[in-house]
Scaffold this motif. Structure first.
Motif, short mmCIF file in Angstrom:
data_model
loop_
_atom_site.label_atom_id
_atom_site.label_comp_id
_atom_site.label_asym_id
_atom_site.label_seq_id
_atom_site.Cartn_x
_atom_site.Cartn_y
_atom_site.Cartn_z
N ARG A 95 -85.55 85.78 18.78
CA ARG A 95 -86.92 86.03 19.22
C ARG A 95 -87.88 86.08 18.05
NH1 ARG A 95 -86.40 90.71 23.93
NH2 ARG A 95 -85.15 89.44 25.39
N SER A 96 -87.41 86.44 16.92
CA SER A 96 -88.26 86.50 15.72
C SER A 96 -87.97 85.31 14.82
CB SER A 96 -88.01 87.82 14.96
OG SER A 96 -88.25 88.94 15.76
N ARG A 133 -90.22 84.60 11.84
CA ARG A 133 -90.08 85.48 10.69
C ARG A 133 -88.76 85.25 9.99
NH1 ARG A 133 -87.71 90.26 10.36
NH2 ARG A 133 -87.55 90.45 12.63
#
Length: 529
Positions: free
Chosen positions: A71-72, A75
């Motif tokens: 989900r990240s 990043r």
């Protein structure tokens, strides 16, 4: 003086310099454009392969494949795309989802925006490179798909590099190219300046308008003068032919630029134009005119550029000279007859003083019969009174010089119209004078004349002189030369007039060997029509 109403016209040298500068500038721009194009092609080929290689490296990294579903992801994978940019020197590295949205980017402001895929077919599972506009900038892009085990596209790695500016492309070509362009520009400027100075020197400092004005005045003056002018260059090519020369030589303006041998000229005129003696006036006879020609060498700045021949129509002058010679001939005849009559009167006076009247009667009768015989021999065969009178006078004149002049028994001539009779007298008088000159003083000097008018008028004059060599039988009719400078007007024009008169009537004049005497036989044919 310069004024806004009359702006100063740029000089010819200045215009040439300006034109050369424009040419140099165009050449430099063309070289620069070619250089930019070559650099662009090289950049596209090299960077395209490099962008694909960087994208493949990112796509094959295990962490990228493992963290795509995180989900990240933006990043987690950001260090990977940043590392790709730093190591490759690319402008932008991104990971694009199958729906076309940017999920990971070295530029955080682009997260979530649609990716510029352009004409890429990477979604079919194949790597691609090409040009794409990224945020309005043209860039070379490499696309590599990240595939699942079943071959489905999980994501696309996009690595792009902006195209360099034109200055960067020129700089990348190296300092040597810039040096060559600078040297070319300098040489072009120097050559343009030298060319402009040379043109100014060779045009004598004249400008375009002045040169055009001089050319116009030259043409106007050349074609308006009455004398004919013919200029021939050292190669024998006609360079100038004014209107009067065209009329005198029966030529047209297209003769300019052609060799003298390729133009329909009288052979004597052609020879004079090519090999005539400079500074000496000559008279040449063509088929229709008597021309007085003068030839001079033409030079420019010490170099010979050809010859210039001027010519005048001397047909009327030659006719007047012939008439003057004829009048002098008549005067000489009358003078000879006066001398003869004076001797005869002295004889009669002496016989009278002696009282021998029978001798006086016999002497006068002999003179009368002799005159009658001469007149009858002519008038019985020659019906034209002017021609008959000329023959009678010439017979007496020839006898005074010791030359026997006889008219052939088969001669016959009807009365002629005055104009034709004048021309026949011109021909016959010149031929007889020429025959008397060459026969006088010789042994058994005699002249034989035959005149008939069966098929036109045929005149034959045979003399007992030395004859005419075959090599001179054409020249003797063409050149107005004479060995008797004391003759008013010159007799050298006589034979040329004979041919001219016969040619004007459509006839002919020729010379051959006289049978039996070794002299010359002149034959002239004059059609009555």
């Amino acid at each position: 003086m310069w004024s806004p109403l009359h702006p100063r016209v740029r000089s010819l040298a200045g215009q040439v310099l300006l034109l050369q500068l424009v040419v140099v500038a165009v050449v430099l721009l063309a070289v620069a454009a070619v250089s930019v194009h070559q650099s662009t092609v090289e950049f596209r080929d090299l960077q395209g392969q490099r962008m694909i290689a960087v994208a493949e490296n990112v796509a094959s990294t295990p962490v990228v494949r493992d963290q795509l579903s995180d989900r990240s992801v933006e990043r987690v994978l950001a260090p990977e795309v940043d590392r790709a940019v730093n190591l490759s020197g690319a402008t932008l590295a991104e990971i694009v989802a199958p729906n076309g949205a940017v999920t990971v980017s070295s530029d955080p402001t682009r997260l979530g925006v649609p990716a510029e895929l352009g004409a890429s077919d990477v979604m079919t599972g194949r790597a691609w490179s090409g040009d794409v506009d990224v945020d309005g900038r043209r860039a070379i892009v490499g696309h590599v798909p990240i595939l699942s085990a079943t071959g489905d596209v999980l994501a696309v790695v996009s690595v792009s590099d902006d195209y360099p500016s034109i200055w960067d492309l020129l700089s990348s070509a190296g300092a040597r190219l810039l040096l060559y362009l600078g040297i070319g520009a300098g040489l072009g400027l120097l050559g343009s300046w030298l060319l402009s100075r040379r043109i100014k020197t060779h045009t004598r400092g004249l400008e375009i308008a002045e040169i055009a004005s001089l050319a116009d005045h030259r043409e106007a003056l050349l074609h308006s003068i009455r004398e004919g002018v013919v200029a021939v260059n050292p190669d024998g090519v006609i360079t100038v032919l004014n209107d009067s020369a065209q009329e005198l030589l029966d030529l047209t303006g297209d003769a300019v630029g052609r060799h003298v041998d390729d133009v329909a000229l009288d052979p004597a005129v052609r020879q004079y134009l090519l090999t005539g003696e400079d500074g000496r006036d000559v008279v040449l006879s063509t088929s229709s005119r008597m021309l007085a020609l003068s030839r001079r060498a033409a030079t420019s700045q010490g170099h010979e550029i050809g010859t210039v021949t001027t010519m005048r129509d001397s047909t009327e002058l030659a006719s007047m000279q012939s008439q003057l010679s004829s009048h002098k001939s008549v005067t000489d005849t009358l003078r000879a007859q006066t001398h003869e009559f004076a001797n005869q009167l002295h004889t009669i006076s002496g016989l009278t003083q002696l009282g021998d009247y029978d001798a006086v009667t016999e002497f006068v009768g002999t003179l009368t019969r002799r005159r009658a015989e001469i007149s009858d021999a002519v008038t019985q065969r020659i019906s034209d009174p002017a021609v008959a009178a000329l023959l009678i006078a010439k017979t007496s004149l020839a006898a005074e010089t010791g030359v026997s002049l006889t008219l052939e028994p088969d001669s016959h001539l009807h009365a002629l119209d005055p104009e034709l009779a004048t021309d026949v007298i011109t021909v016959l008088g010149n031929l007889i004078d020429n025959a008397v000159d060459v026969s006088e003083g010789g042994r058994d000097a005699r002249i034989s004349i035959r005149i008939t008018d069966d098929d036109g008028i045929l005149i034959e004059v045979a003399d007992s002189g030395p004859g005419v060599p075959e090599t001179m039988r054409e020249e003797i009719f063409s050149r107005g030369v004479t060995s008797k400078p004391g003759t008013p007007g010159g007799r050298g024009i006589g034979l040329a007039l004979v041919r001219l008169v016969s040619s004007q009537h459509g006839g002919s004049a020729a010379v051959s060997d006289a049978p039996g005497t070794g002299g010359a036989l002149f034959t002239v044919h004059v059609p009555r029509s």
